[in-house]
Design an enzyme around this catalytic site. Structure first.
Site, PDB file in Angstrom:
ATOM      1  N   HIS A  14      14.986  -7.558  58.092  1.00  0.00           N
ATOM      2  CA  HIS A  14      13.836  -6.822  58.639  1.00  0.00           C
ATOM      3  C   HIS A  14      12.542  -7.567  58.376  1.00  0.00           C
ATOM      4  O   HIS A  14      12.051  -7.626  57.247  1.00  0.00           O
ATOM      5  CB  HIS A  14      13.768  -5.418  58.012  1.00  0.00           C
ATOM      6  CG  HIS A  14      12.725  -4.545  58.631  1.00  0.00           C
ATOM      7  ND1 HIS A  14      12.879  -3.983  59.877  1.00  0.00           N
ATOM      8  CD2 HIS A  14      11.504  -4.150  58.191  1.00  0.00           C
ATOM      9  CE1 HIS A  14      11.802  -3.266  60.162  1.00  0.00           C
ATOM     10  NE2 HIS A  14      10.943  -3.352  59.176  1.00  0.00           N
ATOM     11  N   GLN A  19       2.733  -9.962  60.174  1.00  0.00           N
ATOM     12  CA  GLN A  19       2.106  -9.285  59.031  1.00  0.00           C
ATOM     13  C   GLN A  19       1.930 -10.204  57.824  1.00  0.00           C
ATOM     14  O   GLN A  19       1.228  -9.856  56.873  1.00  0.00           O
ATOM     15  CB  GLN A  19       2.899  -8.035  58.653  1.00  0.00           C
ATOM     16  CG  GLN A  19       2.835  -6.973  59.753  1.00  0.00           C
ATOM     17  CD  GLN A  19       3.676  -5.734  59.454  1.00  0.00           C
ATOM     18  OE1 GLN A  19       4.143  -5.552  58.347  1.00  0.00           O
ATOM     19  NE2 GLN A  19       3.864  -4.901  60.460  1.00  0.00           N
ATOM     20  N   TYR A  74       7.344  -5.446  67.849  1.00  0.00           N
ATOM     21  CA  TYR A  74       6.719  -4.383  68.644  1.00  0.00           C
ATOM     22  C   TYR A  74       5.373  -4.797  69.238  1.00  0.00           C
ATOM     23  O   TYR A  74       4.529  -3.961  69.488  1.00  0.00           O
ATOM     24  CB  TYR A  74       6.595  -3.079  67.830  1.00  0.00           C
ATOM     25  CG  TYR A  74       5.862  -3.175  66.507  1.00  0.00           C
ATOM     26  CD1 TYR A  74       4.470  -3.108  66.456  1.00  0.00           C
ATOM     27  CD2 TYR A  74       6.555  -3.272  65.314  1.00  0.00           C
ATOM     28  CE1 TYR A  74       3.802  -3.155  65.248  1.00  0.00           C
ATOM     29  CE2 TYR A  74       5.896  -3.326  64.095  1.00  0.00           C
ATOM     30  CZ  TYR A  74       4.509  -3.262  64.073  1.00  0.00           C
ATOM     31  OH  TYR A  74       3.847  -3.320  62.870  1.00  0.00           O
ATOM     32  N   ARG A 139       8.254   8.752  64.730  1.00  0.00           N
ATOM     33  CA  ARG A 139       6.835   8.935  65.093  1.00  0.00           C
ATOM     34  C   ARG A 139       6.601   8.405  66.499  1.00  0.00           C
ATOM     35  O   ARG A 139       5.927   9.028  67.311  1.00  0.00           O
ATOM     36  CB  ARG A 139       5.938   8.096  64.167  1.00  0.00           C
ATOM     37  CG  ARG A 139       5.588   8.703  62.849  1.00  0.00           C
ATOM     38  CD  ARG A 139       4.529   7.860  62.134  1.00  0.00           C
ATOM     39  NE  ARG A 139       5.056   6.668  61.492  1.00  0.00           N
ATOM     40  CZ  ARG A 139       4.600   5.434  61.690  1.00  0.00           C
ATOM     41  NH1 ARG A 139       3.607   5.203  62.537  1.00  0.00           N
ATOM     42  NH2 ARG A 139       5.133   4.415  61.047  1.00  0.00           N
ATOM     43  N   HIS A 163      12.902   2.370  61.686  1.00  0.00           N
ATOM     44  CA  HIS A 163      12.246   2.786  60.439  1.00  0.00           C
ATOM     45  C   HIS A 163      12.446   4.291  60.270  1.00  0.00           C
ATOM     46  O   HIS A 163      12.244   5.033  61.235  1.00  0.00           O
ATOM     47  CB  HIS A 163      10.730   2.576  60.516  1.00  0.00           C
ATOM     48  CG  HIS A 163      10.262   1.173  60.704  1.00  0.00           C
ATOM     49  ND1 HIS A 163       9.821   0.682  61.908  1.00  0.00           N
ATOM     50  CD2 HIS A 163      10.125   0.152  59.815  1.00  0.00           C
ATOM     51  CE1 HIS A 163       9.421  -0.580  61.752  1.00  0.00           C
ATOM     52  NE2 HIS A 163       9.600  -0.931  60.500  1.00  0.00           N
ATOM     53  N   GLU A 166      10.034   6.399  55.426  1.00  0.00           N
ATOM     54  CA  GLU A 166       9.259   5.495  54.568  1.00  0.00           C
ATOM     55  C   GLU A 166       8.165   6.268  53.841  1.00  0.00           C
ATOM     56  O   GLU A 166       7.838   5.959  52.704  1.00  0.00           O
ATOM     57  CB  GLU A 166       8.630   4.361  55.406  1.00  0.00           C
ATOM     58  CG  GLU A 166       7.814   3.377  54.570  1.00  0.00           C
ATOM     59  CD  GLU A 166       7.259   2.203  55.360  1.00  0.00           C
ATOM     60  OE1 GLU A 166       7.357   2.229  56.606  1.00  0.00           O
ATOM     61  OE2 GLU A 166       6.737   1.265  54.735  1.00  0.00           O
ATOM     62  N   HIS A 200      14.160   1.332  55.251  1.00  0.00           N
ATOM     63  CA  HIS A 200      13.511   2.076  54.154  1.00  0.00           C
ATOM     64  C   HIS A 200      14.357   3.241  53.621  1.00  0.00           C
ATOM     65  O   HIS A 200      14.927   3.130  52.556  1.00  0.00           O
ATOM     66  CB  HIS A 200      12.099   2.573  54.502  1.00  0.00           C
ATOM     67  CG  HIS A 200      11.182   1.491  54.946  1.00  0.00           C
ATOM     68  ND1 HIS A 200      10.892   0.396  54.156  1.00  0.00           N
ATOM     69  CD2 HIS A 200      10.507   1.294  56.109  1.00  0.00           C
ATOM     70  CE1 HIS A 200      10.070  -0.409  54.801  1.00  0.00           C
ATOM     71  NE2 HIS A 200       9.818   0.100  55.991  1.00  0.00           N
ATOM     72  N   ASP A 251      10.180  -7.433  55.506  1.00  0.00           N
ATOM     73  CA  ASP A 251       9.291  -6.479  56.166  1.00  0.00           C
ATOM     74  C   ASP A 251       7.890  -7.039  56.432  1.00  0.00           C
ATOM     75  O   ASP A 251       7.698  -7.804  57.367  1.00  0.00           O
ATOM     76  CB  ASP A 251       9.254  -5.183  55.335  1.00  0.00           C
ATOM     77  CG  ASP A 251       8.652  -4.008  56.092  1.00  0.00           C
ATOM     78  OD1 ASP A 251       8.358  -4.148  57.285  1.00  0.00           O
ATOM     79  OD2 ASP A 251       8.474  -2.935  55.482  1.00  0.00           O
TER      80      ASP A 251
HETATM   81 ZN   LIG Z   1       9.023  -2.592  59.155  1.00  0.00          ZN
END
Ligand SMILES: [Zn+2]
Length: 335
Positions: A14, A19, A74, A139, A163, A166, A200, A251
């Protein structure tokens, strides 16, 4: 003693490679504050930036001993294609987990309809990329999207990553919207099965763990990111008692070191259980490698070499090397 030890490569099940850019940023009081900074970085991405920055991050992963990665993507279809190119250039095995995003987030995350999403998946598959489906979260995806994606994954034999659990707020919102918790919703919508990976599951309750165990789904734990974002602790021993397989992911890529992820995972378990060796070393190494490959649907991935001459291993007995790796070394020990 031989000069090197061969091990299966670590599998990073993952990743959100973009990020990595946030690793020195300290603003944000909690996950949601961090998320605002993350959205800002995501907003500025272009296919070219993805192509160059992802290659750098994948090279860092390789140096750290990861030889395969699941990129949970994404930030747009054109960027998905350049992420695949970046992995090829770096020389890391990649499975592109294309995210479905119906609502919230940024416009660039979202597809206008579930059929538009599935068309994107098809387009990537036709291009030759190894692809998995990835409804971002409960979500971001309503129940009817989850049903369609669950059905498609089942029919096409693709892995499904999502996900879940989390943050407590996500669970409260899911209860308010659907009257059930996130993993219960995934069970109801046909998203749980042996090819499913829940990323998670930090706050999963026993009912949810029972559902995972019964379906053969696994959990991808991301201990360094979960610590960095203040997510909480996976109930490691309870997960193992349920017989749920685990794998690891970097992540947010705040730190790239599979040994440190595994050490943190076992450290969480020891603090919770007040004892040592909750997850045996051999199992930890499996969690870091073969279990991640199963989560990604990979049959083969490159191995790595441990450098016995490294100072971190000086004086370590041959039969204690694997434990010394997990508890006493950083990823620079890989040749
Ligand atoms: Zn993630």
């Amino acid at each position: 003693m031989a000069e090197t030890l061969s091990l299966p490569g670590f599998v990073n099940a993952h990743s959100h490679a973009f990020q990595r850019a946030l690793r020195g940023r300290t603003e944000g009081d909690d996950f949601w504050g961090w998320r605002d900074a993350m959205l800002e970085v995501a907003e500025g991405l272009t296919p070219e930036r993805v192509r160059s920055s992802y290659e750098e991050t994948y090279r860092e992963m390789l140096v750290a001993g990861y030889t395969a990665v699941g990129e949970f993507h994404y930030v747009g279809l054109a960027e998905a294609k350049t992420a695949v190119e970046a992995a090829e250039a770096a020389g890391i095995e990649l499975v592109l987990l294309l995210s479905a995003y119906a609502r919230g987030g940024l416009e660039r995350f979202r597809q206008p309809s579930i059929s538009a999403y599935l068309e994107q998946v098809e387009e990537l598959r036709v291009s030759g990329a190894r692809v998995g489906v990835a409804p971002h979260s409960v979500r971001a995806c309503p129940a009817d999207w989850l049903e369609e994606i669950g059905r498609y994954a089942e029919t096409e034999g693709l892995v499904l990553h999502i996900h879940a659990d989390e943050q407590p707020r996500e669970i409260e919102e899911c209860l308010a919207e659907h009257g059930v918790r996130p993993i219960e919703l995934l069970a109801q919508t046909g998203c749980l099965g042996p090819r499913t990976t829940i990323v998670h599951a930090t706050h999963a309750d026993d009912t949810e763990l029972d559902l995972l165990a019964g379906s053969g789904a696994r959990i991808c734990v991301c201990p360094l990111t979960e610590a960095n974002l203040g997510d909480g602790f996976l109930p490691v021993a309870r997960v193992l008692e349920h017989g749920i397989p685990l794998c690891i992911g970097s992540d947010s890529n705040v730190r790239l070191d599979p040994l440190e992820e595994l050490r943190e995972l076992e450290g969480i378990a020891r603090r919770q259980e007040l004892r040592r060796n909750v997850v045996p070393v051999a199992d930890l190494l499996e969690i870091g490698s073969a279990e991640g490959a199963k989560a990604l649907g990979l049959d083969a991935w490159p191995g790595i070499e441990v450098d016995f001459a490294h100072r971190s291993l000086a004086g370590v007995a041959e039969d204690e090397v694997e434990a010394a790796l997990v508890f006493g070394c950083g990823a620079d020990v890989f040749a």
